[in-house]
Design a protein around this motif. Structure first.
Motif, PDB file in Angstrom:
ATOM      1  N   ARG A  45       0.904  -0.934   0.078  1.00 45.48           N
ATOM      2  CA  ARG A  45      -0.155   0.188  -0.090  1.00 45.48           C
ATOM      3  C   ARG A  45       0.824   1.203  -0.435  1.00 45.48           C
ATOM      4  NH1 ARG A  45      -5.217  -0.406   4.289  1.00 45.48           N
ATOM      5  NH2 ARG A  45      -5.490   1.422   2.948  1.00 45.48           N
ATOM      6  N   GLN A  46       1.067   2.306  -1.161  1.00 46.63           N
ATOM      7  CA  GLN A  46       1.342   3.408  -1.027  1.00 46.63           C
ATOM      8  C   GLN A  46       1.147   3.950   0.138  1.00 46.63           C
ATOM      9  OE1 GLN A  46      -0.131   4.655  -5.141  1.00 46.63           O
ATOM     10  NE2 GLN A  46       2.434   4.266  -5.983  1.00 46.63           N
ATOM     11  N   GLY A  47      -0.261   4.130   0.226  1.00 46.39           N
ATOM     12  CA  GLY A  47      -0.728   5.186   1.884  1.00 46.39           C
ATOM     13  C   GLY A  47      -0.516   6.877   1.810  1.00 46.39           C
ATOM     14  N   THR A  48      -0.531   7.115   0.345  1.00 49.10           N
ATOM     15  CA  THR A  48      -0.266   8.400  -0.252  1.00 49.10           C
ATOM     16  C   THR A  48      -2.166   9.089  -0.051  1.00 49.10           C
ATOM     17  OG1 THR A  48      -0.503   7.740  -2.585  1.00 49.10           O
ATOM     18  CG2 THR A  48       1.641   8.090  -1.393  1.00 49.10           C
ATOM     19  N   GLN A  49      -3.241   8.171  -0.138  1.00 48.95           N
ATOM     20  CA  GLN A  49      -4.646   9.137  -0.421  1.00 48.95           C
ATOM     21  C   GLN A  49      -4.624  10.643   0.479  1.00 48.95           C
ATOM     22  OE1 GLN A  49      -3.494   6.516   1.732  1.00 48.95           O
ATOM     23  NE2 GLN A  49      -5.228   5.699   3.323  1.00 48.95           N
ATOM     24  N   SER A  50      -5.166  11.118   0.379  1.00 45.54           N
ATOM     25  CA  SER A  50      -5.002  12.326   1.063  1.00 45.54           C
ATOM     26  C   SER A  50      -6.709  12.798   0.867  1.00 45.54           C
ATOM     27  CB  SER A  50      -4.473  13.392   0.973  1.00 45.54           C
ATOM     28  OG  SER A  50      -4.462  14.274   1.910  1.00 45.54           O
ATOM     29  N   PRO A  94      -2.559  10.765   4.095  1.00 45.81           N
ATOM     30  CA  PRO A  94      -0.963  10.474   4.187  1.00 45.81           C
ATOM     31  C   PRO A  94      -0.686   9.569   4.999  1.00 45.81           C
ATOM     32  CG  PRO A  94      -0.788  12.084   3.345  1.00 45.81           C
ATOM     33  CD  PRO A  94      -2.167  12.418   3.567  1.00 45.81           C
ATOM     34  N   ARG A  95      -0.499   7.728   5.212  1.00 44.75           N
ATOM     35  CA  ARG A  95      -0.089   7.222   6.087  1.00 44.75           C
ATOM     36  C   ARG A  95       0.925   6.298   6.274  1.00 44.75           C
ATOM     37  NH1 ARG A  95      -4.329   3.411   9.024  1.00 44.75           N
ATOM     38  NH2 ARG A  95      -2.810   2.183   9.789  1.00 44.75           N
ATOM     39  N   ASP A  96       1.622   5.447   6.830  1.00 47.83           N
ATOM     40  CA  ASP A  96       2.714   4.138   6.679  1.00 47.83           C
ATOM     41  C   ASP A  96       1.736   3.357   6.804  1.00 47.83           C
ATOM     42  OD1 ASP A  96       4.667   2.490   6.091  1.00 47.83           O
ATOM     43  OD2 ASP A  96       5.989   3.090   7.546  1.00 47.83           O
ATOM     44  N   TYR A  97       1.246   1.730   6.163  1.00 48.53           N
ATOM     45  CA  TYR A  97       1.065   0.971   6.552  1.00 48.53           C
ATOM     46  C   TYR A  97       1.555  -0.505   7.050  1.00 48.53           C
ATOM     47  CZ  TYR A  97      -3.111   3.379   5.179  1.00 48.53           C
ATOM     48  OH  TYR A  97      -4.984   3.667   4.984  1.00 48.53           O
ATOM     49  N   SER A  98       3.157  -0.010   6.077  1.00 41.39           N
ATOM     50  CA  SER A  98       3.680  -1.445   6.431  1.00 41.39           C
ATOM     51  C   SER A  98       4.164  -2.016   7.937  1.00 41.39           C
ATOM     52  CB  SER A  98       5.373  -0.733   5.970  1.00 41.39           C
ATOM     53  OG  SER A  98       5.741  -0.038   7.012  1.00 41.39           O
TER      54      SER A  98
END
Length: 206
Positions: A45-50, A94-98
């Motif tokens: 997942r990129q996690g770039t949604q805003s 934006p967040r980090d899903y890793s």
């Protein structure tokens, strides 16, 4: 040790191959497999949604109409969430899903997935997959001979002719041995792997 047949591209058995039980004969751990798949998909997942909250939307500083006497419900801003063009209540940011997974857990998950394919007779070893020229029709015939549907084809090293031949076949994917992973193994019905790739996997993990 588990023993599997080795086939040629015509689907004929040419020899038997003993598999290392440390890799292809482990006790299947479904919990670790699930954890590995969830982590792998999360890491993609990129996690770039805003989206904008009501405080970030431009305009709306003036009260739309007076508080009482209009017959309308009271409103404070045209940028409130209930208005068209208003802000989002719990706007994604934006967040980090890793997710992290231990190396040994990752290995156990891979071994469990491979073991499951061996036990289900969905692990087909081929002596050689060398193709002179990239031809989809010819590769479809090879898979038909091996009775492999929705297959993950694993080779030792990037085989350009195999990649080009298989890329237009629905449900079939190719992968270099070094990139083999739990999700791709489980996503496909059958694993078709070259003898060299099996030996390389055993050398790395055994």
């Amino acid at each position: 040790m588990a023993t599997v047949s080795v086939y040629n591209t015509e689907g004929k058995e040419v020899e038997k191959l003993e598999l290392n039980d440390k890799i292809f004969g482990v006790e299947i751990n479904e919990g670790i497999v699930h954890k590995a798949v969830v982590a792998q998909l999360a890491n993609k997942r990129q996690g770039t949604q805003s989206a904008l909250t009501r405080s970030e939307v431009r305009g709306g500083g003036k009260k739309p109409w007076r508080q009482k006497g209009t017959g309308h419900a009271r409103q404070g801003s045209i940028r409130a969430p209930q208005w068209t063009g208003g802000g989002v209540v719990f706007a994604p940011k934006p967040r980090d899903y890793s997710q992290k997974i231990n190396r040994k857990e990752k290995q156990l998950a891979l071994f469990s997935a491979l073991t499951a394919k061996v036990q289900d007779n969905k692990f087909i070893v081929v002596d050689d997959l060398s193709i002179e020229a990239p031809k989809t029709k010819a590769f479809v015939k090879v898979l038909e001979n091996l009775k492999a549907n929705k297959a993950l084809v694993v080779t030792e090293g990037a085989n350009e002719n195999v990649i080009l031949s298989a890329r237009n076949i629905p449900g079939v994917d190719t992968e270099d041995r070094v990139a083999i992973n739990v999700y791709d193994i489980l996503k496909h019905d059958t694993v078709v792997i070259t003898k060299d790739a099996v030996k390389a996997i055993e050398e790395v993990y055994a």
